[in-house]
Design a protein around this motif. Structure first.
Motif, PDB file in Angstrom:
ATOM      1  N   GLU A 135      -6.343   5.235   2.695  1.00 17.43           N
ATOM      2  CA  GLU A 135      -6.815   4.574   1.824  1.00 17.43           C
ATOM      3  C   GLU A 135      -6.169   3.996   1.204  1.00 17.43           C
ATOM      4  N   PHE A 136      -4.952   4.120   0.761  1.00 19.05           N
ATOM      5  CA  PHE A 136      -3.597   2.702   0.149  1.00 19.05           C
ATOM      6  C   PHE A 136      -3.501   1.061   0.547  1.00 19.05           C
ATOM      7  N   ARG A 138      -6.665  -1.081   0.641  1.00 17.78           N
ATOM      8  CA  ARG A 138      -6.536  -1.608  -0.259  1.00 17.78           C
ATOM      9  C   ARG A 138      -6.442  -2.814  -0.880  1.00 17.78           C
ATOM     10  N   TYR A 156       1.715   6.349  -6.888  1.00 23.24           N
ATOM     11  CA  TYR A 156       0.257   7.984  -7.258  1.00 23.24           C
ATOM     12  C   TYR A 156       1.227   8.671  -6.823  1.00 23.24           C
ATOM     13  N   ALA A 200       1.850   1.442  -3.340  1.00 26.27           N
ATOM     14  CA  ALA A 200       1.299   2.320  -4.594  1.00 26.27           C
ATOM     15  C   ALA A 200       0.995   3.910  -4.263  1.00 26.27           C
ATOM     16  N   PHE A 201       1.154   4.105  -2.590  1.00 31.83           N
ATOM     17  CA  PHE A 201       0.597   5.325  -2.805  1.00 31.83           C
ATOM     18  C   PHE A 201       1.799   6.300  -3.381  1.00 31.83           C
ATOM     19  N   GLY A 203       0.984  -1.059   0.070  1.00 35.20           N
ATOM     20  CA  GLY A 203      -0.403   0.158   0.001  1.00 35.20           C
ATOM     21  C   GLY A 203       0.767   1.423   0.347  1.00 35.20           C
TER      22      GLY A 203
END
Ligand code: FDP
Length: 333
Positions: free
Chosen positions: A329-330, A333, A225, A221-222, A218
């Motif tokens: 939020e990441f 997921r 992003y 990925a964050f 996570g």
């Protein structure tokens, strides 16, 4: 002519109303004393290279970090200053395995957790470093050290000092976060950043990206992003990282965005955070929340994490509320 800015001690008296009357005097005494110690530390840092005070002592501290001469000096200076206040019952310091018990008794004495010289890898390269502190009620316990344990929500005050081009003192007693700058000619901290409000969203993230391969998926990925171009949402964010938590949190408080030190997830059964909960992560969590920001571990609010050990470590993602919410939020997921 404009009024002269309020001094730290004047400001402390205005903030006492936020505290239960029993603690107010002790909190003001301890915070005022830390302000005076900070002015001494700033002087020592300015002269460290000239006085052969840079470099290592030879040996590791309670959490396994190599100890620098200024770490030891900072610890000893903090111990004697807090002892003199008569308001501090124990100090939990990065540089001591066990709490340093002090003579101050009474139900309303305080327990202080502190990292006297944080970010010490920056010392030898003349980079910014800091002091971080947190105050909890001792509740008259003896020994008082164990009162430092528990959740970050028990803190009655927290703050840091940043030794950069100027020396800055930032603190909260739960009524906003306020910043002061040291006037070197008088040794007084003057109010320069009243009621700091962190922007709802920022454009900068700070993280040791060299550790990317150890992060939780996570987290990876964050950051990916944040680096992906998208004009509408203001991406990519810029990366700024000084390597001293105080400097990185200070920038984040003023400019918004994120400071993150996630755990090492190389072994998912045993994630390993780096920063210390009691004298790094929790006090910064309180300061950021009091400035309207958020502080999370990726899984829960920093201030809800319960310390069961003095040198416990915790992951941290703190800063602008919308940015931190997105990070959480990441992780979900
Ligand atoms: P340092 O090891 O230099 O004392 O808590 C320690 C700390 O610095 C923080 O101030 C800083 O944010 C972090 O560690 C830097 O760690 P990395 O060198 O692993 O990035």
């Amino acid at each position: 002519m404009a009024d002269s800015p309020m001094t730290l001690s004047e400001h402390l008296s205005t903030q006492q109303a936020a505290l239960s009357t029993e603690h107010a005097r002790n909190v003001a005494a301890v915070l005022g004393r830390i302000g005076r110690v900070a002015a001494v530390i700033a002087q020592e840092l300015a002269h460290a290279a000239l006085r052969d005070q840079l470099g290592y002592v030879g040996g590791a501290n309670a959490t396994g970090d190599q100890v620098k001469k200024l770490d030891v000096w900072g610890h000893e200076t903090m111990v004697s200053a807090l002892r003199e206040t008569g308001a501090c019952a124990a100090l939990v310091s990065e540089e001591a395995t066990d709490p340093v018990e002090m003579d101050a008794g009474g139900t309303h004495a305080l327990v202080v957790c502190a990292d006297p010289v944080d970010g010490s890898s920056n010392l030898d390269v003349n980079g910014s470093v800091g002091t971080i502190f947190s105050l909890k009620p001792s509740r008259g316990k003896s020994p008082a050290g164990p009162a430092a344990l528990g959740a970050g929500t028990d803190q009655i005050a927290a703050g840091y000092v940043m030794y950069g081009p100027a020396t800055t003192f930032v603190y909260t007693v739960g009524r906003g976060t306020h910043g002061f700058t040291l006037a070197p000619e008088t040794g007084e901290f003057l109010l320069t950043h009243p009621d700091i409000r962190i922007p709802k969203r920022g454009k900068i993230y700070g993280i040791n990206e060299g550790n990317v391969n150890t992060w939780h998926p996570g987290q990876r990925a964050f950051v990916e992003y944040l680096k992906t171009k998208d004009k509408a949402s203001g991406r990519p964010y810029s990366l700024r990282y000084s390597g001293a938590m105080v400097a990185d949190v200070h920038r984040t408080l003023l400019d918004g965005g994120l400071f993150m030190y996630p755990a090492d997830w190389s072994d998912p059964a045993k994630p390993k955070p780096k920063l210390r909960l009691l004298y790094e992560v929790a006090p910064m969590g309180l300061l950021v929340e009091q400035a309207g920001g958020r502080a999370s571990t990726g899984f829960e609010r920093v201030l809800d994490v319960v310390a069961t050990e003095y040198h416990q470590r915790a992951a941290v993602i703190l800063g602008s509320p919308e940015d931190v919410a997105m990070a959480d939020e990441f992780y979900r997921r």
